[in-house]
Scaffold this motif. Structure first.
Motif, short mmCIF file in Angstrom:
data_model
loop_
_atom_site.label_atom_id
_atom_site.label_comp_id
_atom_site.label_asym_id
_atom_site.label_seq_id
_atom_site.Cartn_x
_atom_site.Cartn_y
_atom_site.Cartn_z
N PRO A 18 0.87 -1.20 -0.14
CA PRO A 18 0.19 -0.04 -0.14
C PRO A 18 0.97 1.35 -0.12
O PRO A 18 1.93 1.39 0.64
N LEU A 19 0.44 2.47 -0.57
CA LEU A 19 1.07 3.60 -0.83
C LEU A 19 0.76 4.22 0.70
O LEU A 19 -0.08 4.16 1.13
N PRO A 20 2.15 5.10 1.05
CA PRO A 20 1.86 5.97 2.51
C PRO A 20 1.17 6.83 2.15
O PRO A 20 0.95 7.57 1.06
N SER A 21 -0.06 7.17 2.99
CA SER A 21 -0.98 8.00 2.83
C SER A 21 -0.06 9.40 3.02
O SER A 21 0.84 9.58 3.54
N PRO A 22 -0.50 10.36 2.15
CA PRO A 22 -1.81 10.53 1.55
C PRO A 22 -1.54 10.35 -0.23
O PRO A 22 -2.43 10.55 -0.90
N LEU A 23 -0.45 9.52 -0.46
CA LEU A 23 -0.05 9.16 -1.76
C LEU A 23 -1.30 8.61 -2.43
O LEU A 23 -1.85 7.48 -1.86
N LYS A 24 -1.57 8.47 -3.62
CA LYS A 24 -2.58 7.81 -4.27
C LYS A 24 -2.14 7.34 -5.77
O LYS A 24 -1.32 8.23 -6.37
N ASP A 40 -0.28 17.83 -0.42
CA ASP A 40 -0.63 17.12 0.90
C ASP A 40 0.62 16.05 0.95
O ASP A 40 0.98 15.92 2.20
N ALA A 41 1.24 15.42 0.29
CA ALA A 41 2.25 14.53 0.24
C ALA A 41 3.45 15.21 0.76
O ALA A 41 4.20 14.65 1.65
N ALA A 44 2.90 16.09 4.15
CA ALA A 44 2.98 14.84 5.34
C ALA A 44 4.37 14.09 5.31
O ALA A 44 4.51 13.45 6.38
N HIS A 45 4.96 14.30 4.18
CA HIS A 45 6.29 13.21 4.10
C HIS A 45 7.38 14.46 4.08
O HIS A 45 8.67 13.70 3.88
#
Length: 146
Positions: A18-24, A40-41, A44-45
């Motif tokens: 799964p991708l780390p949030s908020p990556l889509k 956002d990414a 967040a990172h």
């Protein structure tokens, strides 16, 4: 008119975790997936905004390198950037596979097309690989996430 893109591109099915949030993940044409690195990414990172094209750095910063290494565990991916305004600008890419960087960062007018060719994309009947996968659809990274 401006165009900006900061993203990771890979063949569909390459990512197994799964991708780390908020990556889509966004599915493009020709079996290519896009992971937009939007505001956002970046927050967040603690990722830098377009370090290669906007800031002019020669190498990929540690935070982006670590993310790309992690996501490339199962196959080839390309970190890409593009920044254009009024027809002038540049593009960049860095390749990763099996958790490692491959080669050097490439900064050129056709960097994203080169990266897509590394991923096996052919332009076919379209203008170039960029258009073949549909990257002209949006002009800003965050628009891919709407």
């Amino acid at each position: 008119m401006a165009y900006t893109l900061q993203a990771i591109i890979t063949r569909s099915g390459t990512l197994s975790e799964p991708l780390p949030s908020p990556l889509k993940l966004v599915h493009l044409s020709r079996g290519i997936d896009l992971i937009p690195i939007g505001r956002d990414a970046i927050k967040a990172h603690a990722l830098p905004f377009q370090p290669l094209t906007d800031e002019g750095q020669k190498g990929l910063p540690r935070e982006l390198t670590e993310l790309c290494k992690r996501l490339s565990a199962q196959g080839l991916l390309a970190y890409v950037e593009a920044e254009f305004f009024g027809g002038a600008g540049t593009q960049a890419y860095a390749l990763f596979s099996a958790g490692n960087g491959i080669g050097h960062v490439v900064v050129s007018d056709s960097a994203i097309n080169e990266a897509l060719r590394h991923l096996g994309v052919s332009k076919g009947e379209t203008f170039d690989e960029f258009v073949a996968v549909g990257l002209e659809r949006y002009r800003n990274t965050d628009d891919w996430l709407a």
